[in-house]
Each structure stands twice: as C-alpha cells, then as structure tokens.
Design an enzyme around this catalytic site. Structure first.
Site, PDB file in Angstrom:
ATOM      1  N   ILE A   1      29.619  42.188  32.141  1.00 54.14           N
ATOM      2  CA  ILE A   1      29.943  40.972  31.383  1.00 54.14           C
ATOM      3  C   ILE A   1      30.968  40.092  32.090  1.00 54.14           C
ATOM      4  CG2 ILE A   1      29.343  41.928  29.130  1.00 54.14           C
ATOM      5  CD1 ILE A   1      32.277  42.553  28.664  1.00 54.14           C
ATOM      6  N   GLY A   2      31.469  40.536  33.226  1.00 47.10           N
ATOM      7  CA  GLY A   2      32.438  39.722  33.951  1.00 47.10           C
ATOM      8  C   GLY A   2      32.744  40.321  35.307  1.00 47.10           C
TER       9      GLY A   2
ATOM     10  N   GLY B   1      35.571  39.703  38.873  1.00 46.48           N
ATOM     11  CA  GLY B   1      36.689  38.966  39.440  1.00 46.48           C
ATOM     12  C   GLY B   1      36.893  39.349  40.886  1.00 46.48           C
ATOM     13  N   SER B   2      38.009  38.919  41.445  1.00 57.74           N
ATOM     14  CA  SER B   2      38.279  39.177  42.856  1.00 57.74           C
ATOM     15  C   SER B   2      38.624  40.640  43.120  1.00 57.74           C
ATOM     16  CB  SER B   2      39.419  38.278  43.335  1.00 57.74           C
ATOM     17  OG  SER B   2      40.590  38.507  42.554  1.00 57.74           O
ATOM     18  N   PHE B   3      39.004  41.376  42.061  1.00 57.62           N
ATOM     19  CA  PHE B   3      39.421  42.755  42.309  1.00 57.62           C
ATOM     20  C   PHE B   3      38.685  43.779  41.463  1.00 57.62           C
ATOM     21  CE2 PHE B   3      41.808  41.731  38.569  1.00 57.62           C
ATOM     22  CZ  PHE B   3      42.029  42.915  37.910  1.00 57.62           C
ATOM     23  N   GLY B   4      37.737  43.371  40.661  1.00 59.04           N
ATOM     24  CA  GLY B   4      37.025  44.339  39.850  1.00 59.04           C
ATOM     25  C   GLY B   4      36.002  43.696  38.942  1.00 59.04           C
TER      26      GLY B   4
ATOM     27  N   LYS C   1      36.991  47.856  32.533  1.00 63.78           N
ATOM     28  CA  LYS C   1      37.232  47.165  33.801  1.00 63.78           C
ATOM     29  C   LYS C   1      37.321  48.218  34.896  1.00 63.78           C
ATOM     30  CE  LYS C   1      39.931  43.552  33.967  1.00 63.78           C
ATOM     31  NZ  LYS C   1      41.121  42.643  34.048  1.00 63.78           N
TER      32      LYS C   1
ATOM     33  N   ASP D   1      48.865  33.826  36.046  1.00 61.78           N
ATOM     34  CA  ASP D   1      47.523  33.321  36.353  1.00 61.78           C
ATOM     35  C   ASP D   1      46.867  32.776  35.080  1.00 61.78           C
ATOM     36  OD1 ASP D   1      45.355  32.654  37.944  1.00 61.78           O
ATOM     37  OD2 ASP D   1      44.399  34.617  37.737  1.00 61.78           O
TER      38      ASP D   1
END
Length: 333
Positions: free
Chosen positions: A36-37, A39-42, A59, A149
């Site tokens: 469902i998502g 990012g840059s690290f996971g 996550k 962030d």
C-alpha cells in the site's frame, strides 16, 4: 520467517517483484497482503491479524540498509505512542532479511485526498486541517522531537474516514533537546550540517541551507503545506525534475532554495487571507531555540473561520464529496 535471498548477488530492492512479501506470515500472526506504500527506505503492506481479524499495516526495511530509519522510527514511537493523532504501534521485529514495524492501519494521505478533490481544497477545509495539524506537531515537540519531513503524504485520515488527522512516518525524527546530569533541559545547538534532510518542496529555508533544524522549521514546513492546499502549487514547483535538461539533485535543491529565499511571505500568499502571510512570517522570524506559540497559530486560523462564519463540523471536502456521491446514487433514475 521470510525466505532468505541469495546473498552472492546484489541484494534486490524491496520494490522488486522478486522481493514481494505477500502471503508471508509474520510473528505467526500477521498474514501479509497487498503493498500500500513505498518510500526511499522501505515498503508498507496491509496485513491481516489472525488473532482478532483486524487489518494492520507493516513497514519493512532491508536489514542491510546503511542508514536504518525503521529502527529510529521504532525508538520515536516508543516515546510518542499514545498521543492523539499518532498511529498505535503494535510490535516490531526482524527476519533474516528485514526489520519490520507493525502498526494500526489508517486511511489515505492528505495528498491522495487532495488529488481526489481535484487538487483544490476549500478555505474551510484548510483551516480545519491546519488546526489539527498544528496540534500534531505541537504534541511531537512536547515530546522533545522534531518530525523533520512534514508533507501532505505524512498526514493521513483514520480508516473509517472520520474527522481525525494522523501524523505518520517518523524515520527522520530527531530530539531537539536533552536533559543534562543536573536535570536541566538543553536545546541542541545550531550548526552547519553535511547534508540536507527532508523534502525540498516543503522544507524550511534554514533546513535547505543545511543547518540544524528546530521547532520553527517544522512549523514553516506546515505553513507551506497549507498554502499548497489552497493555491495548488508553490512558486518553486516549476523547477525542472532531476534529469530534465541535465538537472542534478544538487542543482535542483539549490534552485528551489533560491526561489524560496527570494519569495517573501506577501508574494507567497498573494490572493490568500492575510493570516497565512502572518503564519509564514511568524515562523521565519522565530529564534532557533525559541518555543513557538502554537496557540497563536491556531488563533490565526480560527479567526479566519469565525470571520467567514464557518462551522467547525469537520466535514472536510472529501467527506462532502463522498456524501454527495452516495446521495446521488440513491436518487431514482
């Protein structure tokens, strides 16, 4: 346990189809479902909790990551867990290949809802969102942490599409104060850093200049988000993407900073109620270690609510749209 990948080859990304985690069982309890998502690290997956039948979010981060953000996020969650508008952390752990964090499953982000509403929020919706968002940031600061962030993707609604707004993604969060041996609270010192942390579009001027961030920087970012919701675009969004016309990441960040510094609050907030200009001006003028007046910022937005005779009913634009769609479907043809 997740299957171990061949370590003789370069490790595959979590986003690589070969690293798909669907149908894996975590903690002998959580059955991993769709992604469902990312990012840059996971990556984030939806999962089914066999112990109670509820859906959760997990996550995952590669254990070989040189700069683990998930471990930092877990540490921050242990401190801020339980606050209003903070997702509930359920557990954390590791497999042979990944670290993971299990938390309550929430609804879509404000960025997705912004797109759903044809990329324009009404003034009433932005004012109501602003009050909630200020409270989330204030709570983090009360816990001696900066988010670092803030962006529309990191604010989400609850899974039932109710009025609550949640703040998520604490991988870059850091303490801004420490307690010394005499129990005296000491604020971190401002210094030049080696690199920039955050999202350039919403970052404060000081953060983009690569200085240590403080509470004022989180709030400046929040101000940019509210203006973005009302104006659809910020003045520095026309800067070409990395790769376009040979644009490098460094050049792009420098150009964004240049435009941000040359755009004063009056120009930035042209066409908006003056409270937004006051919001940005106040945040930019705060001293590095000064405690912000969160109440003042909420009163700015609240005053505009009162002048427009808006009712604080938490009926955001997407809720109004969804209610109208349901109503229209029930009408006889």
């Amino acid at each position: 346990m997740l299957a171990r990948r061949d370590r003789t080859n370069e490790r595959t990304s979590l986003t690589d189809p070969s690293a798909n985690l669907q149908n894996q069982l975590i903690e002998k309890r959580f059955l991993v479902g769709r992604q469902i998502g990312k990012g840059s690290f996971g990556d984030v997956y939806e999962a089914y909790d066999n112990s109670n039948g509820k859906r959760v979010a997990i996550k995952f981060e590669d254990r070989q990551s040189s700069h683990s953000q998930l471990k930092n996020e877990y540490r921050v969650y242990r401190i801020i867990n339980g606050g209003i508008g903070i997702p509930k952390m359920i557990c954390d752990g590791s497999t042979d290949d990944y670290d993971y964090l299990v938390m309550e499953l929430l609804g879509p982000s404000l960025e997705k809802l912004f797109n759903h509403c044809r990329r324009k929020f009404s003034l009433k919706t932005v004012l109501m969102l602003g009050e909630k968002m200020i409270r989330r940031v204030e709570y983090m600061h009360q816990m001696c942490h900066l988010h670092r962030d803030l962006k529309p993707d990191n604010f989400v609604i609850d899974s039932e599409n109710g009025p609550e707004i949640y703040l998520i993604d604490f991988g870059l969060a850091r303490r801004f104060c420490h307690v010394d041996e005499n129990m005296k609270v000491e604020h971190v010192k401002r210094m030049k850093l080696q690199s920039f942390t955050g999202t350039a579009r919403y970052a404060s001027i000081s953060a983009q200049q690569q200085y240590t961030t403080s509470r004022k920087d989180d709030l400046e970012s929040l101000g940019y988000i509210l203006i973005y919701f009302l104006k659809t675009r910020l003045p520095w969004q026309h800067v070409p993407k990395v790769g376009s016309n040979g644009m490098t990441p460094k050049q792009r960040k420098e150009r964004i900073l240049e435009i941000k510094m040359s755009t004063n609050p009056t120009e930035l907030c042209t066409g908006l109620p003056h409270e937004f200009q006051q919001f940005i001006s106040y945040c930019r003028k705060l001293d590095f270690d000064e405690t912000p007046s969160y109440g003042y910022l909420r009163r700015l937005l609240g005053g505009q609510m009162e002048r427009n005779l808006y009712v604080k009913d938490w009926m955001y634009d997407w809720r109004v749209m969804d209610a109208n769609e349901k109503k229209n479907k029930k009408k006889p043809h």
